[in-house]
Design an enzyme around this catalytic site. Structure first.
Site, PDB file in Angstrom:
ATOM      1  N   LYS A   1      -7.387  23.000   3.906  1.00  0.00           N
ATOM      2  CA  LYS A   1      -6.719  22.644   2.653  1.00  0.00           C
ATOM      3  C   LYS A   1      -6.876  23.835   1.709  1.00  0.00           C
ATOM      4  O   LYS A   1      -7.832  24.605   1.831  1.00  0.00           O
ATOM      5  CB  LYS A   1      -7.395  21.410   2.027  1.00  0.00           C
ATOM      6  CG  LYS A   1      -7.349  20.191   2.950  1.00  0.00           C
ATOM      7  CD  LYS A   1      -6.608  19.035   2.326  1.00  0.00           C
ATOM      8  CE  LYS A   1      -6.575  17.829   3.215  1.00  0.00           C
ATOM      9  NZ  LYS A   1      -5.233  17.433   3.636  1.00  0.00           N
TER      10      LYS A   1
ATOM     11  N   ALA B   1       3.158   2.098   3.131  1.00  0.00           N
ATOM     12  CA  ALA B   1       4.346   1.247   3.201  1.00  0.00           C
ATOM     13  C   ALA B   1       5.372   1.677   2.153  1.00  0.00           C
ATOM     14  O   ALA B   1       6.573   1.780   2.437  1.00  0.00           O
ATOM     15  CB  ALA B   1       3.949  -0.212   2.996  1.00  0.00           C
TER      16      ALA B   1
ATOM     17  N   HIS C   1      -4.112  15.412  15.071  1.00  0.00           N
ATOM     18  CA  HIS C   1      -2.821  16.109  15.106  1.00  0.00           C
ATOM     19  C   HIS C   1      -2.881  17.436  15.878  1.00  0.00           C
ATOM     20  O   HIS C   1      -1.972  17.766  16.628  1.00  0.00           O
ATOM     21  CB  HIS C   1      -2.333  16.404  13.690  1.00  0.00           C
ATOM     22  CG  HIS C   1      -2.359  15.212  12.785  1.00  0.00           C
ATOM     23  ND1 HIS C   1      -2.031  13.946  13.204  1.00  0.00           N
ATOM     24  CD2 HIS C   1      -2.682  15.077  11.461  1.00  0.00           C
ATOM     25  CE1 HIS C   1      -2.130  13.098  12.189  1.00  0.00           C
ATOM     26  NE2 HIS C   1      -2.530  13.759  11.127  1.00  0.00           N
TER      27      HIS C   1
ATOM     28  N   LYS D   1      -3.918   5.577  12.109  1.00  0.00           N
ATOM     29  CA  LYS D   1      -5.008   6.529  12.260  1.00  0.00           C
ATOM     30  C   LYS D   1      -6.049   6.250  11.181  1.00  0.00           C
ATOM     31  O   LYS D   1      -5.628   5.922  10.083  1.00  0.00           O
ATOM     32  CB  LYS D   1      -4.397   7.919  12.108  1.00  0.00           C
ATOM     33  CG  LYS D   1      -5.357   9.050  11.830  1.00  0.00           C
ATOM     34  CD  LYS D   1      -4.591  10.361  11.687  1.00  0.00           C
ATOM     35  CE  LYS D   1      -5.497  11.470  11.258  1.00  0.00           C
ATOM     36  NZ  LYS D   1      -5.565  11.668   9.811  1.00  0.00           N
TER      37      LYS D   1
ATOM     38  N   GLY E   1       0.828  -1.217   0.000  1.00  0.00           N
ATOM     39  CA  GLY E   1       0.000   0.000   0.000  1.00  0.00           C
ATOM     40  C   GLY E   1       0.854   1.255   0.000  1.00  0.00           C
ATOM     41  O   GLY E   1       2.077   1.203   0.147  1.00  0.00           O
TER      42      GLY E   1
ATOM     43  N   ASP F   1      -0.360   8.597  15.876  1.00  0.00           N
ATOM     44  CA  ASP F   1      -0.655   9.938  15.385  1.00  0.00           C
ATOM     45  C   ASP F   1       0.707  10.417  14.891  1.00  0.00           C
ATOM     46  O   ASP F   1       1.583  10.723  15.714  1.00  0.00           O
ATOM     47  CB  ASP F   1      -1.176  10.844  16.504  1.00  0.00           C
ATOM     48  CG  ASP F   1      -1.441  12.246  15.994  1.00  0.00           C
ATOM     49  OD1 ASP F   1      -0.664  12.728  15.148  1.00  0.00           O
ATOM     50  OD2 ASP F   1      -2.421  12.873  16.427  1.00  0.00           O
ATOM     51  N   HIS F   2       0.892  10.443  13.574  1.00  0.00           N
ATOM     52  CA  HIS F   2       2.277  10.625  13.096  1.00  0.00           C
ATOM     53  C   HIS F   2       2.871  11.974  13.506  1.00  0.00           C
ATOM     54  O   HIS F   2       4.087  12.138  13.511  1.00  0.00           O
ATOM     55  CB  HIS F   2       2.394  10.381  11.578  1.00  0.00           C
ATOM     56  CG  HIS F   2       1.968  11.527  10.716  1.00  0.00           C
ATOM     57  ND1 HIS F   2       0.666  11.741  10.364  1.00  0.00           N
ATOM     58  CD2 HIS F   2       2.669  12.527  10.127  1.00  0.00           C
ATOM     59  CE1 HIS F   2       0.590  12.821   9.591  1.00  0.00           C
ATOM     60  NE2 HIS F   2       1.794  13.315   9.430  1.00  0.00           N
TER      61      HIS F   2
ATOM     62  N   GLU G   1      -2.703  23.946   4.588  1.00  0.00           N
ATOM     63  CA  GLU G   1      -2.029  23.297   3.462  1.00  0.00           C
ATOM     64  C   GLU G   1      -2.446  24.013   2.183  1.00  0.00           C
ATOM     65  O   GLU G   1      -3.549  24.545   2.101  1.00  0.00           O
ATOM     66  CB  GLU G   1      -2.450  21.824   3.367  1.00  0.00           C
ATOM     67  CG  GLU G   1      -2.014  20.988   4.556  1.00  0.00           C
ATOM     68  CD  GLU G   1      -2.523  19.549   4.468  1.00  0.00           C
ATOM     69  OE1 GLU G   1      -1.711  18.655   4.262  1.00  0.00           O
ATOM     70  OE2 GLU G   1      -3.741  19.331   4.606  1.00  0.00           O
TER      71      GLU G   1
HETATM   72  C1  BG6 Z   1      -2.865  13.198   7.526  1.00  0.00           C
HETATM   73  C2  BG6 Z   1      -4.147  13.705   6.931  1.00  0.00           C
HETATM   74  O1  BG6 Z   1      -3.106  12.539   8.741  1.00  0.00           O
HETATM   75  O2  BG6 Z   1      -1.989  14.293   7.755  1.00  0.00           O
HETATM   76  C3  BG6 Z   1      -3.885  14.478   5.652  1.00  0.00           C
HETATM   77  O3  BG6 Z   1      -5.001  12.593   6.656  1.00  0.00           O
HETATM   78  C4  BG6 Z   1      -2.870  15.579   5.891  1.00  0.00           C
HETATM   79  O4  BG6 Z   1      -5.092  15.040   5.126  1.00  0.00           O
HETATM   80  C5  BG6 Z   1      -1.642  14.997   6.571  1.00  0.00           C
HETATM   81  O5  BG6 Z   1      -2.525  16.148   4.632  1.00  0.00           O
HETATM   82  C6  BG6 Z   1      -0.699  16.122   6.966  1.00  0.00           C
HETATM   83  O6  BG6 Z   1       0.505  15.548   7.430  1.00  0.00           O
HETATM   84  P1  BG6 Z   1       1.869  16.344   7.323  1.00  0.00           P
HETATM   85  O7  BG6 Z   1       2.854  15.497   8.045  1.00  0.00           O
HETATM   86  O8  BG6 Z   1       2.152  16.487   5.850  1.00  0.00           O
HETATM   87  O9  BG6 Z   1       1.627  17.681   7.952  1.00  0.00           O
END
Ligand code: BG6
Length: 491
Positions: free
Chosen positions: A342, A20, A243, A151, A17, A180-181, A219
């Protein structure tokens, strides 16, 4: 601080995917290049397709080629590729998980500490855990077993609780790693350190000095090819619920008793639970949503959200802003404005803190701002008043500007940091169930009220600033959206 890593096998579900391909394999490769993977680490990709080992390793090479355009070290590549294996798990095969167990049980190849990364559809999280448990692959006795859940953890409070109930039939909380990255980003980890390792910040970090706080993520990108996902999610759930609330928790929490995973998580949980529920009866004063219409980004015309979606009836927001209050002595009366969008005019994530008016007003000067840039620039800036040299008594705003990241620093992707934490058994940068639940509890009433309100949603042209109407949520007449991190961003 470097924690030791036990020999282990990483099992990646959803191995072909997008996540990955773009993050996990390149991230693991980078960790290998930095010498951070244990010598005997093995990686088993799991996917629906039947692929032989040679073809799978060639596919991994193509992922690395796509990511590292300038090339990479051949010796590291040889070492990395030899760590990789593939296991086909066709959904139609009732014995797929027993076969996975049989593969993994070869101790001469695979270390028996097992970490499963579920990069699969959210509806498959619970079934995969159950299938692993049914064949004994989640049981910890001599070895540890950990499961990463991507997530979103549920789509609202009831579904998060349902997912939690399903997976805790088989797993202890200490085995669950909810992603939560943003918590893997060094800039976020820095908030806690910068706040509490500096004597000058903590004394002013409260309602005595702070007028309000803005946490912003904007963004320039649109929803791209994720229209279906996005239309069932919206900005509030996609970004704010996760986030941005985590960023807020780190910005506002009390000092943790120590930096252990429990210490940090307890302090965040406490803060999240102190956020006052948003009053749905006065929603328009606390929450604002909008959708991007056609407009221009970097000089190029781009379509609006509804056009991309091909459905004019959608009321799903691509812009969401909330006003929150925290019911504790430190923050009593201080509004926290959190917003995400966005297709705005700038791509920026930052914390902007405006201080109260100074006791001496010379020429109705600006109030101090402290800005913590998260991305693209990791920095800390303080705007202060300073006399304009010359014969008159006048001040102007100057900016003390320091980079939190130097050019010579390693740039580590959030997923690299999180993968390392997973193998180290350090879940401080993963969500505890109480955090996920507190976050859903807060946003659910707004999501529900917005979904039921079918009036056309406010539109903003792609590439513009916040819609004028969003200012309705400000608590005081003199508050306004802080734009860029540069001097003058308050104009
Ligand atoms: C994701 C969202 O969790 O985080 C996206 O689903 C978003 O919509 C993204 O664009 C933003 O992550 P980063 O690390 O690019 O700020």
């Amino acid at each position: 601080m470097t924690n030791k890593i036990d020999p282990c096998t990483l099992v990646l579900f959803g191995a072909s995917g997008n996540l990955a391909r773009v993050k996990l394999y390149p991230g693991l490769f980078r960790l290998d290049s930095l010498g951070r993977l244990p010598a005997d680490l093995k990686i088993v990709g799991v996917g629906r397709q039947v692929v032989d080992l040679e073809a799978w390793r060639a596919d991994i090479k193509s992922m690395l080629d796509a990511k590292f355009k300038k090339g990479y070290d051949q010796a590291v590549f040889e070492r990395f590729i030899a760590r990789n294996f593939y296991h086909a798990n066709p959904p139609t095969d009732p014995d797929a998980f027993s076969k996975l167990k049989a593969t993994l049980s070869d101790e001469s190849v695979f270390p028996q500490n097992l970490a499963y990364f579920l990069s699969v559809r959210p509806v498959d999280f619970a079934p995969v855990v159950e299938s692993l448990a049914n064949v004994g692959l989640t049981q910890e006795d001599k070895y540890w077993r950990r499961v990463v859940i991507e997530k979103p953890f549920g789509t609202d409070l009831p579904s998060a609780k349902e997912l939690q109930a399903a997976i805790t039939k088989h797993l202890k909380e200490s085995q669950i790693y909810r992603i939560d990255h943003y918590l893997g980003k060094s800039a976020l980890q820095n908030i806690l350190l910068q706040r509490f390792t500096n004597t000058v910040l903590e004394p002013i970090w409260n309602n005595q000095y702070i007028d309000h706080v803005q946490i912003t993520n904007t963004e320039m990108l649109g929803v791209g090819d994720r229209t279906q996902f996005y239309d069932s999610t919206g900005a509030l759930r996609d970004m704010l619920q996760s986030h941005i609330l985590q960023t807020l928790a780190l910005t506002a929490m009390e000092q943790p008793k120590d930096l252990s995973p429990e210490g940090v998580r307890d302090a965040k949980i406490k803060l999240l639970e102190e956020i006052r529920p948003i009053p749905v009866s006065e929603l328009e004063k606390h929450a604002f949503r909008a959708q991007y219409a056609a407009g221009e980004i970097n000089g190029e015309k781009v379509p609006g959200y509804l056009e991309e979606l091909g459905n004019n009836d959608s009321v799903v927001e691509t812009y969401a802003a909330l006003k929150l209050f925290i019911d504790n002595p430190r923050w009593k009366g201080v509004p926290f404005y959190i917003r995400t969008a966005k297709r705005l005019h700038e791509a920026d994530t930052r914390i902007s803190i405006r201080f109260k008016k100074a006791p001496l007003q010379i020429n109705d000067q600006d109030q101090n701002w402290l800005i913590i840039g998260i991305q693209p620039r990791e920095c800390i800036k303080l705007e202060v008043q300073s006399k304009i040299p010359g014969l008159d008594v006048q001040t102007r705003t100057i900016q003390l500007d320091a980079a939190n990241r130097w050019d010579s620093d390693d740039s580590v992707d959030a997923y690299e940091a999180l993968l390392l934490n997973l193998m180290q058994g350090d879940n401080s940068n993963y969500l505890h169930i109480s955090e996920a639940e507190a976050q859903w509890r807060l946003v659910d009433p707004v999501v529900k009220a917005w979904a039921e309100d079918k009036k056309p949603v406010h539109q903003y042209p792609a590439g513009s600033r916040d819609p004028e109407a969003s200012k309705v949520i400000f608590e005081a007449e003199d508050q306004f959206w802080r734009y860029s991190i540069e001097l003058g961003g308050d104009k």
